[in-house]
Design a protein around this motif. Structure first.
Motif, PDB file in Angstrom:
ATOM      1  N   ARG A   4      43.777  28.313  12.810  1.00  0.00           N
ATOM      2  CA  ARG A   4      42.768  27.292  12.507  1.00  0.00           C
ATOM      3  C   ARG A   4      42.845  26.149  13.507  1.00  0.00           C
ATOM      4  N   LEU A   5      44.057  25.684  13.792  1.00  0.00           N
ATOM      5  CA  LEU A   5      44.248  24.603  14.758  1.00  0.00           C
ATOM      6  C   LEU A   5      43.717  25.011  16.138  1.00  0.00           C
ATOM      7  N   HIS A   6      43.999  26.253  16.515  1.00  0.00           N
ATOM      8  CA  HIS A   6      43.534  26.746  17.811  1.00  0.00           C
ATOM      9  C   HIS A   6      42.007  26.780  17.867  1.00  0.00           C
ATOM     10  N   GLY A   7      41.394  27.300  16.841  1.00  0.00           N
ATOM     11  CA  GLY A   7      39.931  27.357  16.794  1.00  0.00           C
ATOM     12  C   GLY A   7      39.309  25.970  16.851  1.00  0.00           C
ATOM     13  N   ASP A   8      39.874  25.036  16.081  1.00  0.00           N
ATOM     14  CA  ASP A   8      39.367  23.662  16.083  1.00  0.00           C
ATOM     15  C   ASP A   8      39.508  23.037  17.467  1.00  0.00           C
ATOM     16  N   TYR A   9      40.667  23.273  18.104  1.00  0.00           N
ATOM     17  CA  TYR A   9      40.922  22.701  19.428  1.00  0.00           C
ATOM     18  C   TYR A   9      39.941  23.257  20.461  1.00  0.00           C
ATOM     19  N   VAL A  10      39.754  24.561  20.467  1.00  0.00           N
ATOM     20  CA  VAL A  10      38.851  25.183  21.440  1.00  0.00           C
ATOM     21  C   VAL A  10      37.420  24.678  21.242  1.00  0.00           C
ATOM     22  N   GLN A  11      36.963  24.611  20.001  1.00  0.00           N
ATOM     23  CA  GLN A  11      35.603  24.117  19.734  1.00  0.00           C
ATOM     24  C   GLN A  11      35.445  22.667  20.175  1.00  0.00           C
ATOM     25  N   ALA A  12      36.423  21.837  19.867  1.00  0.00           N
ATOM     26  CA  ALA A  12      36.350  20.415  20.239  1.00  0.00           C
ATOM     27  C   ALA A  12      36.353  20.261  21.759  1.00  0.00           C
ATOM     28  N   GLN A  13      37.172  21.054  22.450  1.00  0.00           N
ATOM     29  CA  GLN A  13      37.225  20.960  23.913  1.00  0.00           C
ATOM     30  C   GLN A  13      35.926  21.439  24.549  1.00  0.00           C
ATOM     31  N   MET A  14      35.327  22.478  24.001  1.00  0.00           N
ATOM     32  CA  MET A  14      34.052  22.962  24.542  1.00  0.00           C
ATOM     33  C   MET A  14      32.972  21.890  24.386  1.00  0.00           C
ATOM     34  N   ARG A  15      32.908  21.248  23.222  1.00  0.00           N
ATOM     35  CA  ARG A  15      31.941  20.157  23.011  1.00  0.00           C
ATOM     36  C   ARG A  15      32.222  19.005  23.977  1.00  0.00           C
ATOM     37  N   SER A  16      33.492  18.659  24.088  1.00  0.00           N
ATOM     38  CA  SER A  16      33.874  17.550  24.954  1.00  0.00           C
ATOM     39  C   SER A  16      33.530  17.835  26.414  1.00  0.00           C
TER      40      SER A  16
END
Length: 125
Positions: free
Chosen positions: A89-101
């Motif tokens: 879950r942490l990995h998925g959240d991190y990847v999504q946030a980085q893609m948006r950023s």
């Protein structure tokens, strides 16, 4: 894994990793302070530094700081994960946030570069 099937990081490893992250965070903060001081010195010395170039370098430094900070926060969160599900879950959240950023950063940088190019192309009076 513990007897109840939970993912566990041994206490000694967690302590060492947390100390390493604290050291990395401190080193990064010192690097940023030095880079900002150097950028300020360059700006003071050279009247030829254009406002557009200043905006681009300032924004790039801000992005670098934000991205490294997000990575350090992510790594630290992984240390406290209770199980593999939380790690995923942490990995998925991190990847999504980085893609948006990264998408936002690319858009903003494009606007800044475009403005700087237009300003540079304006006729001098």
């Amino acid at each position: 894994m513990s007897e109840d099937g939970r993912f566990e990081i041994p206490k000694e490893m967690r302590s060492m990793a947390e100390a390493s992250f604290d050291q990395a965070r401190n080193a990064f903060e010192k690097f940023l302070a030095t880079a900002q001081q150097t950028a300020g010195t360059i700006e003071e010395r050279g009247a030829t530094v254009r406002a557009g170039a200043k905006d681009i370098s300032a924004k790039a430094l801000t992005y670098a700081e934000k991205n490294v900070q997000a990575s350090l926060d992510y790594a630290q969160a992984l240390l406290h994960a209770k199980d593999l599900t939380e790690v995923m879950r942490l990995h998925g959240d991190y990847v999504q946030a980085q893609m948006r950023s990264l998408a936002e950063q690319a858009s903003e940088m494009g606007q800044i570069v475009g403005r700087a190019a237009m300003d540079a192309a304006k006729p001098k009076h």
